[in-house]
Scaffold this motif. Structure first.
Motif, PDB file in Angstrom:
ATOM      1  N   ALA A 602       2.984 -18.632  82.303  1.00 13.67           N
ATOM      2  CA  ALA A 602       4.124 -17.899  82.849  1.00 13.67           C
ATOM      3  C   ALA A 602       5.451 -18.525  82.442  1.00 13.67           C
ATOM      4  CB  ALA A 602       4.021 -17.820  84.372  1.00 13.67           C
ATOM      5  N   ARG A 603       5.468 -19.821  82.100  1.00 12.47           N
ATOM      6  CA  ARG A 603       6.712 -20.490  81.676  1.00 12.47           C
ATOM      7  C   ARG A 603       6.954 -20.362  80.181  1.00 12.47           C
ATOM      8  NH1 ARG A 603       5.417 -26.340  83.493  1.00 12.47           N
ATOM      9  NH2 ARG A 603       3.475 -25.658  82.510  1.00 12.47           N
ATOM     10  N   GLY A 604       5.994 -19.780  79.477  1.00 18.12           N
ATOM     11  CA  GLY A 604       6.150 -19.627  78.037  1.00 18.12           C
ATOM     12  C   GLY A 604       5.560 -20.758  77.239  1.00 18.12           C
ATOM     13  N   VAL A 605       4.846 -21.679  77.899  1.00 15.27           N
ATOM     14  CA  VAL A 605       4.233 -22.808  77.210  1.00 15.27           C
ATOM     15  C   VAL A 605       2.876 -22.370  76.658  1.00 15.27           C
ATOM     16  CG1 VAL A 605       3.379 -25.173  77.438  1.00 15.27           C
ATOM     17  CG2 VAL A 605       5.398 -24.428  78.718  1.00 15.27           C
ATOM     18  N   ASP A 606       2.635 -22.698  75.391  1.00 12.83           N
ATOM     19  CA  ASP A 606       1.370 -22.313  74.761  1.00 12.83           C
ATOM     20  C   ASP A 606       0.189 -22.833  75.573  1.00 12.83           C
ATOM     21  OD1 ASP A 606      -0.977 -22.397  72.937  1.00 12.83           O
ATOM     22  OD2 ASP A 606       0.447 -21.638  71.479  1.00 12.83           O
ATOM     23  N   ALA A 607      -0.773 -21.942  75.829  1.00 14.20           N
ATOM     24  CA  ALA A 607      -1.914 -22.305  76.675  1.00 14.20           C
ATOM     25  C   ALA A 607      -2.971 -23.090  75.919  1.00 14.20           C
ATOM     26  CB  ALA A 607      -2.525 -21.043  77.267  1.00 14.20           C
ATOM     27  N   GLY A 608      -2.836 -23.229  74.610  1.00 10.23           N
ATOM     28  CA  GLY A 608      -3.811 -23.988  73.842  1.00 10.23           C
ATOM     29  C   GLY A 608      -5.101 -23.242  73.577  1.00 10.23           C
ATOM     30  N   LEU A 609      -5.075 -21.938  73.726  1.00  5.42           N
ATOM     31  CA  LEU A 609      -6.257 -21.128  73.457  1.00  5.42           C
ATOM     32  C   LEU A 609      -6.228 -20.617  72.026  1.00  5.42           C
ATOM     33  CD1 LEU A 609      -6.374 -19.009  76.745  1.00  5.42           C
ATOM     34  CD2 LEU A 609      -7.482 -21.203  76.277  1.00  5.42           C
ATOM     35  N   LEU A 656     -12.614 -14.161  76.396  1.00  3.37           N
ATOM     36  CA  LEU A 656     -11.223 -14.536  76.630  1.00  3.37           C
ATOM     37  C   LEU A 656     -10.912 -14.542  78.119  1.00  3.37           C
ATOM     38  CD1 LEU A 656      -8.390 -15.190  75.615  1.00  3.37           C
ATOM     39  CD2 LEU A 656      -7.992 -12.736  75.299  1.00  3.37           C
ATOM     40  N   ALA A 657     -11.452 -13.584  78.866  1.00  2.00           N
ATOM     41  CA  ALA A 657     -11.215 -13.547  80.311  1.00  2.00           C
ATOM     42  C   ALA A 657     -11.736 -14.817  80.972  1.00  2.00           C
ATOM     43  CB  ALA A 657     -11.877 -12.319  80.909  1.00  2.00           C
ATOM     44  N   ALA A 658     -12.910 -15.286  80.536  1.00  2.00           N
ATOM     45  CA  ALA A 658     -13.460 -16.520  81.095  1.00  2.00           C
ATOM     46  C   ALA A 658     -12.560 -17.714  80.771  1.00  2.00           C
ATOM     47  CB  ALA A 658     -14.868 -16.746  80.558  1.00  2.00           C
ATOM     48  N   GLU A 659     -12.025 -17.773  79.545  1.00  3.26           N
ATOM     49  CA  GLU A 659     -11.132 -18.872  79.172  1.00  3.26           C
ATOM     50  C   GLU A 659      -9.849 -18.829  79.996  1.00  3.26           C
ATOM     51  OE1 GLU A 659     -10.414 -19.088  75.017  1.00  3.26           O
ATOM     52  OE2 GLU A 659     -12.524 -18.898  74.464  1.00  3.26           O
ATOM     53  N   LEU A 660      -9.295 -17.636  80.184  1.00  3.83           N
ATOM     54  CA  LEU A 660      -8.075 -17.518  80.995  1.00  3.83           C
ATOM     55  C   LEU A 660      -8.335 -17.927  82.434  1.00  3.83           C
ATOM     56  CD1 LEU A 660      -6.694 -14.124  79.611  1.00  3.83           C
ATOM     57  CD2 LEU A 660      -5.746 -16.401  79.211  1.00  3.83           C
ATOM     58  N   ALA A 661      -9.512 -17.566  82.951  1.00  2.00           N
ATOM     59  CA  ALA A 661      -9.831 -17.946  84.330  1.00  2.00           C
ATOM     60  C   ALA A 661      -9.954 -19.461  84.458  1.00  2.00           C
ATOM     61  CB  ALA A 661     -11.123 -17.258  84.763  1.00  2.00           C
ATOM     62  N   ARG A 662     -10.593 -20.102  83.464  1.00  2.00           N
ATOM     63  CA  ARG A 662     -10.708 -21.561  83.527  1.00  2.00           C
ATOM     64  C   ARG A 662      -9.354 -22.238  83.425  1.00  2.00           C
ATOM     65  NH1 ARG A 662     -15.407 -20.525  80.365  1.00  2.00           N
ATOM     66  NH2 ARG A 662     -14.232 -20.876  78.448  1.00  2.00           N
ATOM     67  N   ALA A 663      -8.430 -21.621  82.681  1.00  2.00           N
ATOM     68  CA  ALA A 663      -7.089 -22.193  82.539  1.00  2.00           C
ATOM     69  C   ALA A 663      -6.158 -21.779  83.669  1.00  2.00           C
ATOM     70  CB  ALA A 663      -6.487 -21.782  81.199  1.00  2.00           C
ATOM     71  N   LEU A 665      -5.032 -18.756  84.199  1.00  2.00           N
ATOM     72  CA  LEU A 665      -4.052 -17.791  83.684  1.00  2.00           C
ATOM     73  C   LEU A 665      -4.516 -16.351  83.850  1.00  2.00           C
ATOM     74  CD1 LEU A 665      -3.071 -19.575  80.342  1.00  2.00           C
ATOM     75  CD2 LEU A 665      -1.877 -19.660  82.530  1.00  2.00           C
ATOM     76  N   ASP A 666      -5.605 -16.125  84.574  1.00  2.00           N
ATOM     77  CA  ASP A 666      -6.081 -14.747  84.706  1.00  2.00           C
ATOM     78  C   ASP A 666      -5.157 -13.901  85.572  1.00  2.00           C
ATOM     79  OD1 ASP A 666      -6.792 -16.462  86.742  1.00  2.00           O
ATOM     80  OD2 ASP A 666      -8.483 -15.228  87.384  1.00  2.00           O
ATOM     81  N   GLY A 667      -4.296 -14.553  86.376  1.00  2.00           N
ATOM     82  CA  GLY A 667      -3.331 -13.809  87.182  1.00  2.00           C
ATOM     83  C   GLY A 667      -2.054 -13.487  86.441  1.00  2.00           C
ATOM     84  N   THR A 668      -1.586 -14.405  85.594  1.00  2.00           N
ATOM     85  CA  THR A 668      -0.374 -14.198  84.798  1.00  2.00           C
ATOM     86  C   THR A 668      -0.480 -14.990  83.511  1.00  2.00           C
ATOM     87  OG1 THR A 668       0.992 -13.929  86.784  1.00  2.00           O
ATOM     88  CG2 THR A 668       2.135 -14.358  84.724  1.00  2.00           C
ATOM     89  N   ALA A 669      -0.325 -14.299  82.407  1.00  2.00           N
ATOM     90  CA  ALA A 669      -0.275 -14.921  81.088  1.00  2.00           C
ATOM     91  C   ALA A 669       0.697 -14.126  80.238  1.00  2.00           C
ATOM     92  CB  ALA A 669      -1.656 -14.961  80.453  1.00  2.00           C
ATOM     93  N   LEU A 670       1.082 -14.695  79.093  1.00  2.00           N
ATOM     94  CA  LEU A 670       2.059 -14.051  78.219  1.00  2.00           C
ATOM     95  C   LEU A 670       1.514 -13.920  76.809  1.00  2.00           C
ATOM     96  CD1 LEU A 670       5.410 -15.875  79.136  1.00  2.00           C
ATOM     97  CD2 LEU A 670       4.644 -13.649  79.909  1.00  2.00           C
ATOM     98  N   VAL A 671       1.797 -12.784  76.181  1.00  2.00           N
ATOM     99  CA  VAL A 671       1.627 -12.633  74.736  1.00  2.00           C
ATOM    100  C   VAL A 671       2.934 -12.100  74.178  1.00  2.00           C
ATOM    101  CG1 VAL A 671      -0.868 -12.291  74.698  1.00  2.00           C
ATOM    102  CG2 VAL A 671       0.641 -10.337  75.065  1.00  2.00           C
ATOM    103  N   THR A 672       3.231 -12.448  72.948  1.00  2.00           N
ATOM    104  CA  THR A 672       4.488 -12.044  72.331  1.00  2.00           C
ATOM    105  C   THR A 672       4.221 -10.950  71.312  1.00  2.00           C
ATOM    106  OG1 THR A 672       5.381 -14.260  72.635  1.00  2.00           O
ATOM    107  CG2 THR A 672       6.501 -12.818  71.063  1.00  2.00           C
ATOM    108  N   LEU A 673       4.822  -9.774  71.549  1.00  2.00           N
ATOM    109  CA  LEU A 673       4.663  -8.621  70.664  1.00  2.00           C
ATOM    110  C   LEU A 673       5.980  -8.352  69.960  1.00  2.00           C
ATOM    111  CD1 LEU A 673       2.672  -6.227  73.028  1.00  2.00           C
ATOM    112  CD2 LEU A 673       1.779  -7.515  71.097  1.00  2.00           C
ATOM    113  N   GLN A 674       6.006  -8.532  68.643  1.00  2.00           N
ATOM    114  CA  GLN A 674       7.198  -8.258  67.840  1.00  2.00           C
ATOM    115  C   GLN A 674       8.431  -8.972  68.404  1.00  2.00           C
ATOM    116  OE1 GLN A 674       7.519  -3.998  67.564  1.00  2.00           O
ATOM    117  NE2 GLN A 674       5.609  -3.776  66.407  1.00  2.00           N
ATOM    118  N   GLY A 675       8.201 -10.207  68.912  1.00  2.00           N
ATOM    119  CA  GLY A 675       9.303 -10.996  69.428  1.00  2.00           C
ATOM    120  C   GLY A 675       9.598 -10.806  70.893  1.00  2.00           C
ATOM    121  N   ARG A 681      -1.959  -9.510  83.281  1.00  2.00           N
ATOM    122  CA  ARG A 681      -3.003 -10.085  84.126  1.00  2.00           C
ATOM    123  C   ARG A 681      -4.339  -9.441  83.759  1.00  2.00           C
ATOM    124  NH1 ARG A 681      -4.326  -6.367  88.069  1.00  2.00           N
ATOM    125  NH2 ARG A 681      -2.784  -4.683  88.327  1.00  2.00           N
ATOM    126  N   VAL A 682      -5.407 -10.179  83.945  1.00  2.00           N
ATOM    127  CA  VAL A 682      -6.737  -9.670  83.645  1.00  2.00           C
ATOM    128  C   VAL A 682      -7.145  -8.706  84.752  1.00  2.00           C
ATOM    129  CG1 VAL A 682      -9.153 -10.233  83.248  1.00  2.00           C
ATOM    130  CG2 VAL A 682      -7.360 -11.762  82.388  1.00  2.00           C
TER     131      VAL A 682
END
Length: 942
Positions: A602-609, A656-663, A665-675, A681-682
């Motif tokens: 949620a802060r924009g820090v790469d999740a390492g996935l 991917l959902a399992a990885e987000l849950a372990r991290a 981030l399944d409630g809030t995560a970010l992806v960047t589309l065209q900037g 959320r999953v």
């Protein structure tokens, strides 16, 4: 003494001739029976010889089609030297011709299988791109770079439209002569006589003279497949970018340019085309080995191995499937031969009993049958072998089948003598009662067959296929299962009929009671087994073919979940409206698809996935467009939802959902589309989704209509690592609006022009580049249009599909025909007994109509049980064997889901009606031939 010495041999000769004449007379007397045996032996030999030969021909034809459909990059093997200076100091040396002679040397060094597969080859030498200037270019203010290329053989692949070809010698101080393609010359304001100057990197400027303009004889000729193409000019990629072209020169002209110190590269290209299916494995291994260890100083470029491996996997699966079908057909024919032999032996029981009664040995009847069978069956099998060899195909397809034909001929020849020995019932015995007292040997044999079928099925599902060959265990499983099912049905078959007989005994009239009683006493074990195997083979072909067709439909729908997909880089949002205005287009919906994106918290820090693929779709629009196109697409509720506070709901792959849950981030995560950073959320998971490639297992699908409202362009552009403005609703772009824009559009309709769709896509890309505040940096690639029909046709055409169609058609037609023939045997097996019953009942007043009703009541349970059992086994076999058959090779990787088809019920009902009609016809013809009035006088065993 001489007379006495010659009488012995003469009498032996005359005795042999007389014996042979007797055999011939008996064969003629029972011509129908021996004709049937001969025809079945011929069919068996034809199957053994002709099926492999035809399969080999279809596989070779499919390979040629598969290779011909591939682009040049997937057919060529290219060896390239590094682009370095090969001369300098103004000293001209025959560098080009010297390196060109390495074409033979390098081919000789290729792995043997690869070397023998080379169909065509080309040598090419060309300089690095250099600046081209001249008065004709300056007149149009053209910025141009070019390569000077020497390619032996181009003069025979092109026709001059102006001037001549470059000279084979260049004098000191003379310009380098070049020839240009007509398209290049026309677009760049050049002609024969144009004087230019070539300035290569690191070399001295070279004067150039255009001496000819040409057109290719055939644009598909392999000599023109090198990139960049010599036939057309490449448009500038963006503002202040040059045109790119290729100028053809002679070896001497290129040597003159090389002498200035300009970098040059040499390449030797080999096109693989002389391929045999049997050698594909060696070719693939050789290409990969060459790629791992290329010749010194050279690099290897190839994409040959992937399509060849795909074809080899498909052919292996098709051959396995064909072997399963052929095994069912051959088992059916073998069963028919046994039935024909048993029927012939039973018809002649009185004759053989009389031989024994007159002092003959117990085996005299078998010896007589063997002599007659030898006269008919081996020649018929030889004729079948010859017909099989005459079918189109190569000798490789029949390699190793001759001994199988010999074995089949010997077994078919022995069928009648063995049936004669095994015919133990005395003339006049009640055969219809023999089934009630099944001996211990029969019970043991039946249990053994069932146990073998269960064990073979377990083993094949547990260990899978034997790679690279047809698995004998897999081939035997369908036959064993069908025979086991027939055995079980025959064990259970009399019980419900006996209960029905008790009910019929209380009914008025005798037809139903007598028919049910006759059906419950039926002893036609052999014909029922053969019918079950034949129908199971035909049903197996139909069910598997339906499963493959459905799998191909799903694969095409995954690639194009509408009538057509217009794909580009970035298209203006109003492209959808422009597409809908085209004739034949009814609906359109935008799509954004990007790969290799990072997931942040949620802060924009790469999740390492690991990187993910993101798909942005208008859920309701996708559902409506797919429904309007008649395509089966299921859009889950999470993608139909409207705007709501918080992160957008997303459909995510399970991993991917399992990885987000372990991290966390399944409630809030970010992806960047065209900037633009888009929080999500999953909300749901899915193994796949349309427009997501099958090999992608990490994806996020977002509903475009659920994203927040766009912000004006006056706001600062958000950074990829912090939440910010997101995309507008689909189509809601306009001056001042910001946010992600579509990369593709799905359209539905009929009769639209594909070229019109492509032009609309190109216009949409142009409007996006030139509209608003966006400034284009590079020219985008042209829009691509893929139709659902085109994607579906590509899956079902070429390759191993011809082999597959042949197997299914032969299996279905052969199974149906052989099944009907087995039904005829079932009728004939009890024809004598029914004829005697009919004669007695006719004397008691039974009418013809009642007799036909009696026949139908007696035969319907037997035919229905056999057909239903065969159809049920044919439907169950794919469910049991699909994991081991490798059917995904025919569907683009989509797993084949075999399901019950309603059409199977209709086919069974139609087959039952035809079988009963055939049974009545056979019985009627047989009764007319036997003259029912004589049956009672001839006795029970006549």
């Amino acid at each position: 003494m001489n007379r006495g010495g010659t009488e012995g041999p003469r009498s032996a000769v005359f005795g042999g001739v007389a014996a042979l004449a007797g055999v011939v007379r008996r064969v003629r007397a029972f011509a129908g029976q021996f004709l049937l045996l001969g025809v079945l032996a011929l069919v068996a030999a034809l199957l053994v010889t002709g099926v492999p030969r035809t399969a080999d021909r279809l596989a070779e034809q499919g390979l040629r089609e598969h290779v011909a459909e591939r682009p040049a990059a997937e057919r060529d093997l290219t060896l390239t030297a590094a682009e370095l200076p090969a001369g300098g100091g103004g000293v001209v040396a025959p560098v080009t011709a010297t390196r060109g002679r390495e074409l033979d040397t390098l081919q000789a060094g290729l792995p043997e299988a690869v070397r023998e597969a080379v169909q065509s080859r080309w040598f090419l030498a060309e300089t690095a791109f250099g600046r081209l200037t001249g008065p004709d270019l300056a007149a149009k203010n053209y910025l141009v770079v070019t390569r000077l290329r020497a390619a032996p053989g181009v003069t025979g692949a092109a026709t001059l439209t102006e001037g001549r070809w470059p000279a084979e010698a260049v004098g000191a101080g003379q310009p380098v002569e070049v020839a240009l393609a007509d398209d290049t010359a026309r677009k760049l304001n050049l002609r024969a006589g144009s004087r230019l100057r070539f300035s290569g990197a690191g070399g001295e400027p070279v004067p150039v003279l255009v001496v000819g303009v040409f057109e290719p004889v055939r644009t598909g000729d392999g000599i023109w497949n090198t990139l960049p193409s010599a036939l057309r000019v490449t448009e500038p990629a963006g503002d202040a970018e040059p045109y790119e072209m290729v100028a053809l020169t002679s070896d001497a002209g290129l040597d003159a340019a090389i002498a200035t110190g300009v970098p040059v590269r040499f390449s030797w290209r080999y096109r693989l085309g002389d391929l045999d299916v049997a050698d594909l494995g060696a070719v693939i291994d050789g290409v990969r080995r060459l790629e791992r260890t290329p010749p010194a100083g050279l690099s290897v470029t190839q994409a040959v191995d992937v399509p060849l491996r795909q074809f080899l996997d498909a052919v292996s699966a098709a051959r396995t499937l064909l072997a399963v079908i052929a095994a069912g057909m051959f088992a059916t024919v073998a069963g028919l031969i046994v039935l024909a032999a048993r029927l012939a032996a039973r018809r002649r029981e009185a004759e053989f009993a009389l031989l024994v009664a007159r002092g003959g040995a117990p085996t005299s009847g078998a010896r007589r049958s063997l002599a007659e069978s030898v006269l008919v069956v081996p020649p018929a099998a030889a004729l079948g072998w010859l017909l099989g060899r005459l079918l189109p195909g190569s000798t490789a397809g029949t390699a190793g089948t001759d001994w199988l034909v010999l074995v089949a001929a010997v077994l078919a020849t022995l069928a009648l003598p063995l049936a004669t020995l095994g015919s133990s019932a005395l003339p006049g015995g009640r055969r219809d009662l023999s089934g009630r007292r099944a001996g211990g040997r029969r019970l043991t044999l039946e249990l053994l067959v069932v146990a073998l079928a269960v064990l073979a099925t377990f083993l094949i599902r547990r260990r899978g296929l034997s790679p690279g060959s047809v698995d004998p265990l897999l081939v035997s499983v369908p036959v064993l299962l069908a025979v086991a099912a027939a055995v079980l049905v025959l064990r259970l078959y009399p019980w419900p009929l006996r209960l029905l007989g008790r009910v019929a005994a209380r009914m008025r009239g005798s037809v139903t009671f007598l028919g049910v009683a006759g059906a419950s006493r039926s002893a036609a074990t052999g014909p029922v087994v053969v019918v079950v195997v034949a129908v199971a083979t035909a049903a197996f072909c139909g069910v598997v073919a339906g499963g493959i067709e459905a799998g191909r439909d799903r694969t095409a729908t995954t690639a194009v979940p509408a009538s057509a997909l217009v794909d580009g880089e970035r298209l203006a949002p109003d492209t959808g409206a422009a597409l809908q205005r085209l004739p034949g287009v009814r609906r359109s919906t935008p799509v954004l698809r990007e790969g290799a994106l990072r997931v942040a918290d949620a802060r924009g820090v790469d999740a390492g996935l690991a990187a993910v693929t993101v798909l942005l779709v208008d859920g309701p629009g996708l559902a409506e467009t797919a429904r309007d196109a008649g395509v089966d697409v299921s859009v889950p509720p999470v993608l139909r939802a409207g705007r709501s506070p918080g992160p957008a709901p997303a459909l995510v792959s399970p991993g991917l959902a399992a990885e987000l849950a372990r991290a966390g981030l399944d409630g809030t995560a970010l992806v960047t589309l065209q900037g633009y950073a888009q929080p999500f959320r999953v909300a749901d998971t899915a193994e796949g989704f349309p427009l997501v490639p099958p090999d992608v297992d990490r994806f996020v699908v977002l509903p475009w209509q659920a994203l927040p409202e766009p912000v004006s362009a006056g706001l600062d552009t958000p950074s990829p690592v912090s939440p910010g403005p997101v995309s507008p609703a689909p189509g809601a772009a306009g001056p001042g609006a910001t946010g992600p824009v579509p990369t593709a559009f799905l359209v539905s309709g009929d009769g639209f022009d594909v070229e019109a769709l492509r032009r609309a896509g190109d216009e949409g890309q142009r409007r996006y580049q030139t509209g608003g505040s966006f400034a284009a940096g590079e020219r985008p690639r042209g829009a691509e249009v893929t139709t659902w029909r085109g994607a579906r046709q590509q899956l079902g055409g070429g390759g191993a599909n011809g082999l597959l169609v042949f197997g299914f058609a032969a299996g279905a037609a052969g199974g149906a025909a052989f099944g009907l023939l087995a039904v005829a045997f079932a009728v004939l097996a009890g024809a004598r007994t029914r004829a005697q019953v009919l004669s007695r009942l006719r004397t008691l007043g039974l009418s013809r109509r009642q007799w036909r009703g009696l026949l139908l009541v007696e035969l319907t349970p037997l035919v229905a049980a056999a057909l239903l059992t065969g159809a049920l086994m044919g439907a169950l076999l794919p469910l049991l064997l699909t994991p081991a058959l490798g059917l995904a090779a025919f569907t683009g990787g989509e797993p084949v889901r075999v399901a019950f088809s309603p059409g199977l019920v209709g086919a069974v009902l139609a087959a039952g009606a035809v079988a009963l009609a055939l049974a009545v016809t056979v019985e009627t013809v047989n009764n007319r031939r036997m003259r029912l009035g004589e049956v009672l006088r001839l006795g029970e065993g006549s």
